[in-house]
Write an enzyme that holds these catalytic residues in place. Structure first.
Site, short mmCIF file in Angstrom:
data_model
loop_
_atom_site.label_atom_id
_atom_site.label_comp_id
_atom_site.label_asym_id
_atom_site.label_seq_id
_atom_site.Cartn_x
_atom_site.Cartn_y
_atom_site.Cartn_z
CD GLU A 156 -13.48 81.45 -24.33
OE1 GLU A 156 -12.29 81.43 -24.71
OE2 GLU A 156 -13.84 81.98 -23.26
NE ARG A 159 -7.03 76.98 -25.39
CZ ARG A 159 -7.17 77.11 -24.08
NH1 ARG A 159 -7.12 76.03 -23.30
NH2 ARG A 159 -7.37 78.29 -23.54
CB THR A 176 -7.76 80.03 -28.45
OG1 THR A 176 -8.28 79.36 -27.30
CG2 THR A 176 -6.24 79.95 -28.41
CE LYS A 218 -9.10 84.56 -21.69
NZ LYS A 218 -9.09 83.49 -22.71
#
Length: 218
Positions: free
Chosen positions: A41, A45, A69, A129
């Site tokens: 993943e 960021r 994210t 998640k």
């Protein structure tokens, strides 16, 4: 829409990659793949995150590569355009969930409370998640949720480490575990890819042994 668990094909680890350059991301991805993981993943960021996804898809095509994210519809659209094969978010809102669903990619939206889980269920989402796993109650919270949300499977992330990985994966409502422990910042900065491969190999071994023990108990 294909489920994330179907894409993972039994893979138990979903390590995070946070890189400043595509070349760095590819090196980390290759090191992890050599250690035995089948999916990564890439978190959005850094300014180069989307380019990192594209680079891994191009240079390590056999590695399942997703985007983490995801915080907006724009993030979801851009991640898919970059080549992401699945989406992961740290949180959930009705608009964000719908935007992620609209990409038709596999997804694992982030939840931390029963209310967020119920909201995801209303949209037909059953793979979520659990974040931040440690601060949101960890293993005991997941055990408590199992009886209430019987159709939900979780990917705990946040506080998952090599020393507690087996405990998380032993839970029947956990289908994969995620985190950044496979790519410590110091090893990435040192370009110590061999150490990342070894750490990955150790984690894969722990994961596989944990699932074998769980299947015997069941």
């Amino acid at each position: 829409m294909t489920s994330l668990s179907s894409l993972l094909k039994g893979g138990l680890l979903l390590p995070i990659i946070q890189a400043e350059q595509p070349e760095q991301a590819v090196a980390v991805a290759k090191a992890m793949q050599q250690g035995g993981v089948t999916a990564v993943e890439v978190v959005l960021r850094t300014a180069a995150a989307l380019d990192c996804i594209s680079a891994i898809r191009a240079e390590v095509p056999e590695l399942l590569t997703g985007a983490g994210t995801i915080l907006s519809a724009k993030d979801a659209i851009n991640a898919k355009a970059a080549g992401a094969q699945f989406l992961v978010s740290p949180a959930s809102t009705p608009d964000l969930l719908k935007a992620m669903i609209n990409t038709e990619l596999a997804l694992a939206p982030g939840v931390a409370t029963p209310s967020e889980m119920a909201m995801a269920l209303e949209l037909g989402l059953t793979e979520l998640k659990f974040f931040p796993a440690h601060l949101a109650g960890g293993i005991e919270m997941l055990k408590a949720l199992a009886g209430i949300f019987q159709q939900v499977k979780f990917c705990p992330t946040g506080g998952v480490q090599l020393n507690n990985l087996a405990e998380f994966l032993a839970l029947p409502n956990v289908f994969v575990a995620g985190g950044s422990w496979l790519s410590p910042k110091d090893l990435v900065q040192q370009q110590n890819w061999a150490a990342i491969t070894e750490l990955t190999r150790q984690s894969v071994t722990v994961a596989e042994q944990s699932r074998v023990r769980h299947s015997r108990v069941a």
